[in-house]
Scaffold this motif. Structure first.
Motif, PDB file in Angstrom:
ATOM      1  N   ILE A 102     -37.980  33.851 124.159  1.00 52.38           N
ATOM      2  CA  ILE A 102     -38.414  32.934 123.042  1.00 52.38           C
ATOM      3  C   ILE A 102     -37.513  32.034 122.262  1.00 52.38           C
ATOM      4  N   ALA A 103     -37.253  30.879 122.536  1.00 52.64           N
ATOM      5  CA  ALA A 103     -36.290  30.012 121.742  1.00 52.64           C
ATOM      6  C   ALA A 103     -36.882  28.745 121.074  1.00 52.64           C
ATOM      7  N   GLY A 107     -40.247  26.591 121.192  1.00 51.02           N
ATOM      8  CA  GLY A 107     -40.762  26.138 119.987  1.00 51.02           C
ATOM      9  C   GLY A 107     -39.739  24.807 119.611  1.00 51.02           C
ATOM     10  N   GLU A 108     -40.203  24.260 118.396  1.00 58.49           N
ATOM     11  CA  GLU A 108     -39.295  23.242 117.876  1.00 58.49           C
ATOM     12  C   GLU A 108     -37.999  23.557 117.045  1.00 58.49           C
ATOM     13  N   GLY A 109     -38.512  24.390 116.322  1.00 62.07           N
ATOM     14  CA  GLY A 109     -37.481  24.993 115.296  1.00 62.07           C
ATOM     15  C   GLY A 109     -37.928  26.329 114.273  1.00 62.07           C
ATOM     16  N   ARG A 141     -43.987  40.671 124.940  1.00 65.50           N
ATOM     17  CA  ARG A 141     -43.103  39.631 124.453  1.00 65.50           C
ATOM     18  C   ARG A 141     -41.836  40.079 124.841  1.00 65.50           C
ATOM     19  N   SER A 142     -41.732  41.647 125.153  1.00 60.47           N
ATOM     20  CA  SER A 142     -40.179  41.932 125.598  1.00 60.47           C
ATOM     21  C   SER A 142     -39.927  41.391 127.088  1.00 60.47           C
ATOM     22  N   GLY A 185     -32.570  32.907 119.420  1.00 53.79           N
ATOM     23  CA  GLY A 185     -33.411  33.214 120.568  1.00 53.79           C
ATOM     24  C   GLY A 185     -33.472  34.461 120.978  1.00 53.79           C
ATOM     25  N   THR A 186     -34.621  34.987 121.649  1.00 54.08           N
ATOM     26  CA  THR A 186     -34.610  36.644 121.646  1.00 54.08           C
ATOM     27  C   THR A 186     -35.603  36.896 122.906  1.00 54.08           C
ATOM     28  N   GLY A 187     -35.627  38.008 123.494  1.00 49.44           N
ATOM     29  CA  GLY A 187     -36.129  38.270 124.704  1.00 49.44           C
ATOM     30  C   GLY A 187     -35.299  38.674 125.792  1.00 49.44           C
TER      31      GLY A 187
END
Ligand code: SF4
Length: 239
Positions: free
Chosen positions: A133-134, A95-97, A128-129, A83-85
């Motif tokens: 999101i994962a 999301g799913e993957g 986005r930052s 994940g990121t952010g």
């Protein structure tokens, strides 16, 4: 969870200052110390992790995942896509993957669908930052097949731990799988999208279409835009 030494030192200094203040009030003959309650909006949710510690707490979740082999998806992955952010994000997209690009770059939503997600985020006046999101499963399903129920069930606790650390106001689930996994339902995305639901911990969930689906079915973008506008309104309405 580890408490960095400097934060511990800061906390001790605050306690010492408070102690001195209370002592002074006592010497002045006051039996109570006036305090003003913070406005409701500023009150931290019970059990919430202070913002400066969230990055470390997320790192702890990542360490717990380790070189995971808990489900069969580990066999074909190149990277775990954690994940990121922003660890303190008020809005999280799930999301799913991971797909092929994501698997290679170890980052969620970096392919074509990711570019569309970036535009969707920008469309609601965010960067986005600013968000996190994962995915539900952290390893790429072979040939981009759908994640299976047992794989999602095995990996879901890690997403829940990420959300428990970040404590966003809103989670926007992208597509059927993340929506069903987080809401614990079997209903289809067409029925679920566009309506906020609340998780037990108070987080609001807005299901909408997955960007990959929108790339295949551009006529659905209008509905997704309506969902995002609701997210934007809710985001702007609260802390
Ligand atoms: S998908 Fe999740 S549970 Fe399965 S191997 Fe990867 S990290 Fe582990």
């Amino acid at each position: 969870m580890k408490l960095p030494d400097e934060l511990k030192q800061e906390a001790l200094e605050i306690v010492a200052t408070l102690h001195d203040y209370v002592q002074l009030q006592r010497e002045r003959g006051l039996k109570t110390v006036p305090v003003s309650a913070p406005p409701a909006a500023e009150k931290a949710a019970p059990g919430a992790i202070p913002s400066p510690l969230k990055k470390d707490a997320l790192r702890d979740v990542r360490e717990e995942i380790g070189d995971c082999t808990r489900c069969r998806l580990h066999a074909g992955r190149k990277n775990i896509v954690f994940g990121t952010g922003n660890p303190d994000a008020r809005l999280v997209f799930v999301g799913e993957g991971p797909g092929e690009e994501e698997d290679l770059q170890a980052e969620p939503f970096v392919g074509k669908a990711g570019q569309l997600l970036t535009r969707m985020i920008q469309a609601i006046q965010l960067d986005r930052s600013e968000v996190y999101i994962a995915n539900v499963v952290k390893c790429r399903p072979p040939d981009n097949r759908d994640p299976q129920e047992d794989e999602m069930a095995t990996c879901l606790p890690f997403l829940k731990k990420q959300l428990a650390v970040i404590r966003p106001r809103i989670v926007c689930t992208l597509g059927r799988f993340s929506t069903q996994a987080l809401l614990g339902t079997k209903e289809g995305i067409t029925k679920l999208r566009g309506r906020f639901q609340r998780l037990e911990n108070g987080i609001m969930v807005m299901p909408t279409y997955h960007p990959s689906f929108l790339l295949r079915s551009p006529e659905k973008k209008r509905e997704a835009w309506e969902d995002l506008q609701k997210v934007q309104k809710e985001y702007q309405a609260g802390p």
